[in-house]
Design a protein around this motif. Sequence first.
Motif, PDB file in Angstrom:
ATOM      1  N   UNK A 257       3.724   0.295   4.500  1.00 21.85           N
ATOM      2  CA  UNK A 257       2.535   1.056   4.868  1.00 21.85           C
ATOM      3  C   UNK A 257       2.915   2.448   5.377  1.00 21.85           C
ATOM      4  N   UNK A 258       3.943   2.530   6.216  1.00 20.55           N
ATOM      5  CA  UNK A 258       4.404   3.825   6.715  1.00 20.55           C
ATOM      6  C   UNK A 258       4.918   4.720   5.595  1.00 20.55           C
ATOM      7  N   UNK A 259       5.629   4.121   4.661  1.00 14.50           N
ATOM      8  CA  UNK A 259       6.174   4.859   3.507  1.00 14.50           C
ATOM      9  C   UNK A 259       5.045   5.452   2.662  1.00 14.50           C
ATOM     10  N   UNK A 260       4.015   4.659   2.437  1.00 14.07           N
ATOM     11  CA  UNK A 260       2.860   5.136   1.676  1.00 14.07           C
ATOM     12  C   UNK A 260       2.153   6.256   2.434  1.00 14.07           C
ATOM     13  N   UNK A 261       1.980   6.073   3.752  1.00 13.91           N
ATOM     14  CA  UNK A 261       1.316   7.108   4.563  1.00 13.91           C
ATOM     15  C   UNK A 261       2.090   8.419   4.568  1.00 13.91           C
TER      16      UNK A 261
ATOM     17  N   UNK B  56      -4.154   2.879  -2.896  1.00 17.61           N
ATOM     18  CA  UNK B  56      -5.587   2.556  -2.915  1.00 17.61           C
ATOM     19  C   UNK B  56      -5.870   1.287  -2.133  1.00 17.61           C
ATOM     20  N   UNK B  57      -5.081   0.257  -2.354  1.00 22.51           N
ATOM     21  CA  UNK B  57      -5.346  -1.025  -1.705  1.00 22.51           C
ATOM     22  C   UNK B  57      -5.141  -0.936  -0.197  1.00 22.51           C
ATOM     23  N   UNK B  58      -4.090  -0.265   0.237  1.00 25.82           N
ATOM     24  CA  UNK B  58      -3.878  -0.116   1.683  1.00 25.82           C
ATOM     25  C   UNK B  58      -5.026   0.670   2.323  1.00 25.82           C
ATOM     26  N   UNK B  59      -5.524   1.674   1.631  1.00 26.53           N
ATOM     27  CA  UNK B  59      -6.568   2.521   2.203  1.00 26.53           C
ATOM     28  C   UNK B  59      -7.970   1.918   2.126  1.00 26.53           C
ATOM     29  N   UNK B  60      -8.246   1.138   1.080  1.00 24.69           N
ATOM     30  CA  UNK B  60      -9.638   0.757   0.833  1.00 24.69           C
ATOM     31  C   UNK B  60      -9.899  -0.748   0.700  1.00 24.69           C
ATOM     32  N   UNK B  61      -8.867  -1.578   0.774  1.00 23.78           N
ATOM     33  CA  UNK B  61      -9.082  -3.029   0.671  1.00 23.78           C
ATOM     34  C   UNK B  61      -8.713  -3.626   2.021  1.00 23.78           C
ATOM     35  N   UNK B  62      -9.707  -4.060   2.767  1.00 27.14           N
ATOM     36  CA  UNK B  62      -9.528  -4.362   4.187  1.00 27.14           C
ATOM     37  C   UNK B  62      -8.451  -5.410   4.509  1.00 27.14           C
ATOM     38  N   UNK B  63      -8.273  -6.415   3.697  1.00 21.72           N
ATOM     39  CA  UNK B  63      -7.313  -7.477   4.007  1.00 21.72           C
ATOM     40  C   UNK B  63      -5.962  -7.295   3.319  1.00 21.72           C
ATOM     41  N   UNK B  64      -5.735  -6.149   2.720  1.00 24.73           N
ATOM     42  CA  UNK B  64      -4.543  -6.009   1.878  1.00 24.73           C
ATOM     43  C   UNK B  64      -3.241  -6.150   2.649  1.00 24.73           C
ATOM     44  N   UNK B  65      -3.157  -5.559   3.835  1.00 23.27           N
ATOM     45  CA  UNK B  65      -1.927  -5.656   4.640  1.00 23.27           C
ATOM     46  C   UNK B  65      -1.566  -7.120   4.878  1.00 23.27           C
ATOM     47  N   UNK B  66      -2.554  -7.920   5.280  1.00 28.27           N
ATOM     48  CA  UNK B  66      -2.322  -9.343   5.567  1.00 28.27           C
ATOM     49  C   UNK B  66      -1.930 -10.092   4.301  1.00 28.27           C
ATOM     50  N   UNK B  67      -2.613  -9.787   3.184  1.00 27.23           N
ATOM     51  CA  UNK B  67      -2.281 -10.454   1.919  1.00 27.23           C
ATOM     52  C   UNK B  67      -0.841 -10.159   1.505  1.00 27.23           C
TER      53      UNK B  67
END
Length: 197
Positions: free
Chosen positions: A157-161, A104-115
């Motif tokens: 991120x790739x694993x989740x995708x 959910x966070x990777x898909x819908x929270x814009x700064x999550x990757x950076x955080x």
Amino acid sequence: MNHKRKNSKNKIQSALLNCLNTTRLESITVKQLCEHAEINRSTFYRHYPSIEALAEQTITSHFQLLFGEPYTFYLKHHSISESQFYIANNIFSHISHYAYFYKTMFNYYSDFYILLKNHIQQRYIMFFEDTGAENDMLLEKEIVAEYIASAYSGMIQGWINQSFRTSPEEMAQRLILLNSTGPIKLLIDAEKKRDRR
């Protein structure tokens, strides 16, 4: 934290994830969230001053579990390589266990990757300082930590995708292989192998 308070916070945090799947964070209202959590507004405000604070605290509570206790593990085993596998396996296992949150966070929270990347980088800097490894590294600890954190974040991120097709342990092994040999070394070895055919 007593059981009732913890249960309320869990319901509120779960409601946030459900809301994020249909509504941008900036557009989620306390009323909407309370309806999803089946609580009243006073219960929400007893725990959080705002939706933004709820999102920050939800992320922080998950990030606190990511690493486990790497320095304690290091003190017991005195091995950087074993400690690295401990950290990697803990991270991927944690993400697998809380898959809905991370997806959910990777898909819908814009700064999550950076955080996530920044958190991993800071924790690695702490690990280097705790173990004394920073004193003998060829590069500055910040550069090494940023490289490792970028590798983690991209692989996660790739694993989740890919819907977690690979086990956490195998993901940990892959990450350790990449970080210990480096992608360029893997390419050079592949070229040598091809040339020998």
